[in-house]
Design a protein around this motif. Structure first.
Motif, PDB file in Angstrom:
ATOM      1  N   ASN A  11       2.388   1.657  -3.445  1.00  0.00           N
ATOM      2  CA  ASN A  11       1.375   2.070  -4.416  1.00  0.00           C
ATOM      3  C   ASN A  11       0.980   3.528  -4.235  1.00  0.00           C
ATOM      4  O   ASN A  11       0.812   4.258  -5.209  1.00  0.00           O
ATOM      5  CB  ASN A  11       0.140   1.174  -4.299  1.00  0.00           C
ATOM      6  CG  ASN A  11      -0.861   1.437  -5.380  1.00  0.00           C
ATOM      7  OD1 ASN A  11      -0.508   1.536  -6.552  1.00  0.00           O
ATOM      8  ND2 ASN A  11      -2.115   1.560  -5.008  1.00  0.00           N
ATOM      9  N   VAL A  12       0.828   3.974  -3.011  1.00  0.00           N
ATOM     10  CA  VAL A  12       0.393   5.344  -2.749  1.00  0.00           C
ATOM     11  C   VAL A  12       1.504   6.350  -3.059  1.00  0.00           C
ATOM     12  O   VAL A  12       1.238   7.434  -3.584  1.00  0.00           O
ATOM     13  CB  VAL A  12      -0.085   5.484  -1.285  1.00  0.00           C
ATOM     14  CG1 VAL A  12      -0.308   6.926  -0.908  1.00  0.00           C
ATOM     15  CG2 VAL A  12      -1.365   4.685  -1.075  1.00  0.00           C
ATOM     16  N   GLY A  39       3.528   1.879  -8.712  1.00  0.00           N
ATOM     17  CA  GLY A  39       2.464   2.454  -7.896  1.00  0.00           C
ATOM     18  C   GLY A  39       1.606   3.402  -8.709  1.00  0.00           C
ATOM     19  O   GLY A  39       1.997   3.871  -9.778  1.00  0.00           O
ATOM     20  N   ARG A  74       4.061   6.094  -5.252  1.00  0.00           N
ATOM     21  CA  ARG A  74       4.334   6.134  -6.695  1.00  0.00           C
ATOM     22  C   ARG A  74       5.793   6.516  -6.996  1.00  0.00           C
ATOM     23  O   ARG A  74       6.148   7.674  -7.134  1.00  0.00           O
ATOM     24  CB  ARG A  74       3.384   7.093  -7.401  1.00  0.00           C
ATOM     25  CG  ARG A  74       3.497   7.004  -8.910  1.00  0.00           C
ATOM     26  CD  ARG A  74       2.531   7.941  -9.572  1.00  0.00           C
ATOM     27  NE  ARG A  74       2.607   7.757 -10.998  1.00  0.00           N
ATOM     28  CZ  ARG A  74       2.179   8.625 -11.870  1.00  0.00           C
ATOM     29  NH1 ARG A  74       1.611   9.726 -11.474  1.00  0.00           N
ATOM     30  NH2 ARG A  74       2.289   8.382 -13.146  1.00  0.00           N
ATOM     31  N   THR A  82       0.835  -1.199   0.000  1.00  0.00           N
ATOM     32  CA  THR A  82       0.000   0.000   0.000  1.00  0.00           C
ATOM     33  C   THR A  82       0.870   1.249   0.000  1.00  0.00           C
ATOM     34  O   THR A  82       0.606   2.200  -0.752  1.00  0.00           O
ATOM     35  CB  THR A  82      -0.948  -0.003   1.211  1.00  0.00           C
ATOM     36  OG1 THR A  82      -1.825  -1.131   1.100  1.00  0.00           O
ATOM     37  CG2 THR A  82      -1.763   1.271   1.279  1.00  0.00           C
ATOM     38  N   CYS A  83       1.922   1.267   0.819  1.00  0.00           N
ATOM     39  CA  CYS A  83       2.830   2.429   0.846  1.00  0.00           C
ATOM     40  C   CYS A  83       3.494   2.634  -0.511  1.00  0.00           C
ATOM     41  O   CYS A  83       3.571   3.764  -1.008  1.00  0.00           O
ATOM     42  CB  CYS A  83       3.890   2.253   1.927  1.00  0.00           C
ATOM     43  SG  CYS A  83       3.245   2.388   3.592  1.00  0.00           S
ATOM     44  N   LEU A 126      -2.446   6.836  -6.027  1.00  0.00           N
ATOM     45  CA  LEU A 126      -3.797   7.005  -5.489  1.00  0.00           C
ATOM     46  C   LEU A 126      -3.917   6.290  -4.154  1.00  0.00           C
ATOM     47  O   LEU A 126      -3.303   5.252  -3.944  1.00  0.00           O
ATOM     48  CB  LEU A 126      -4.839   6.438  -6.454  1.00  0.00           C
ATOM     49  CG  LEU A 126      -4.861   7.053  -7.843  1.00  0.00           C
ATOM     50  CD1 LEU A 126      -5.818   6.286  -8.734  1.00  0.00           C
ATOM     51  CD2 LEU A 126      -5.262   8.519  -7.763  1.00  0.00           C
ATOM     52  N   LEU A 127      -4.732   6.835  -3.277  1.00  0.00           N
ATOM     53  CA  LEU A 127      -4.946   6.215  -1.982  1.00  0.00           C
ATOM     54  C   LEU A 127      -5.818   4.979  -2.158  1.00  0.00           C
ATOM     55  O   LEU A 127      -7.007   5.073  -2.437  1.00  0.00           O
ATOM     56  CB  LEU A 127      -5.614   7.199  -1.024  1.00  0.00           C
ATOM     57  CG  LEU A 127      -5.863   6.692   0.389  1.00  0.00           C
ATOM     58  CD1 LEU A 127      -4.568   6.262   1.043  1.00  0.00           C
ATOM     59  CD2 LEU A 127      -6.549   7.749   1.214  1.00  0.00           C
ATOM     60  N   SER A 128      -5.213   3.811  -2.063  1.00  0.00           N
ATOM     61  CA  SER A 128      -5.943   2.556  -2.166  1.00  0.00           C
ATOM     62  C   SER A 128      -5.172   1.493  -1.397  1.00  0.00           C
ATOM     63  O   SER A 128      -3.948   1.499  -1.366  1.00  0.00           O
ATOM     64  CB  SER A 128      -6.112   2.137  -3.624  1.00  0.00           C
ATOM     65  OG  SER A 128      -4.854   1.968  -4.235  1.00  0.00           O
TER      66      SER A 128
END
Length: 185
Positions: free
Chosen positions: A103-104, A123, A106, A100-101, A126-128
């Motif tokens: 991906n967020v 990433g 990028r 998640t870190c 986006l917040l996901s």
């Protein structure tokens, strides 16, 4: 706007019983829910309630797949190897947090512009929440049970399935490097 409005919302627009309680098919008909504009600021209480609800749903969705795989396929039910079950759940949560870190945040891939003629990123920015998926559960269950029927120990069969999944993930990475126009042709 006063403190009370910031915490609870203005006017009758925030009916907390309608927002927070499920509507049962056999119950009384409620008035339809209000749709809120895109950038309307939510009251603090409503944000906390909905955020907590979302967090519980996310954690449940993250820990269920490793729990099901560990409990019902690796060592059979009832699950005697509690340490392995706990390890699988903790590994899923840690991996989800790290992914998640990534991906967020990028990250740009160095030299991608020079080598491929376009900037590539790891990433989405986006917040996901990244996490495990329920789609692989039937495949894991069938494959592990078949391997166990062939005499392979449950933990070894689970390791083989994890290795296969990691190898197949490389195919997704390769597909992500192909330009969108090429894939659509």
């Amino acid at each position: 706007m006063g403190l009370k409005e910031k915490i609870f919302g203005e006017g009758d627009g925030y009916d907390y019983s309608t927002l927070c309680m499920p509507s049962m098919p056999w119950g009384k008909k409620r008035h339809p829910m209000k749709f809120y504009p895109l950038d309307e600021p939510l009251p603090l209480l409503l944000s906390l309630i909905m955020g907590l609800q979302h967090a519980f749903a996310m954690v449940g969705g993250l820990i269920t797949p490793p729990y099901v795989v560990a409990k019902f396929t690796i060592d059979d039910f009832p699950f005697p190897n509690v340490e392995l079950q706990q390890y699988a759940i903790v590994a899923a949560l840690i991996t989800s947090g790290i992914c998640t870190c990534i991906n967020v945040l990028r990250f740009e891939i160095p030299l991608s512009k020079k080598l491929l003629g376009r900037r590539l990123f790891i990433g989405s920015g986006l917040l996901s929440v990244m996490g495990t998926s329920f789609t692989f559960l039937p495949i894991f269950e069938i494959a592990i049970r078949q391997m166990k029927a062939d005499g392979i120990e449950g933990t070894v069969a689970y390791g083989k399935m994890l290795g296969t999944s990691m190898l197949c993930a490389l195919l997704e990475v390769i597909f992500s490097l192909i330009p969108g126009g090429t894939i659509q042709k």
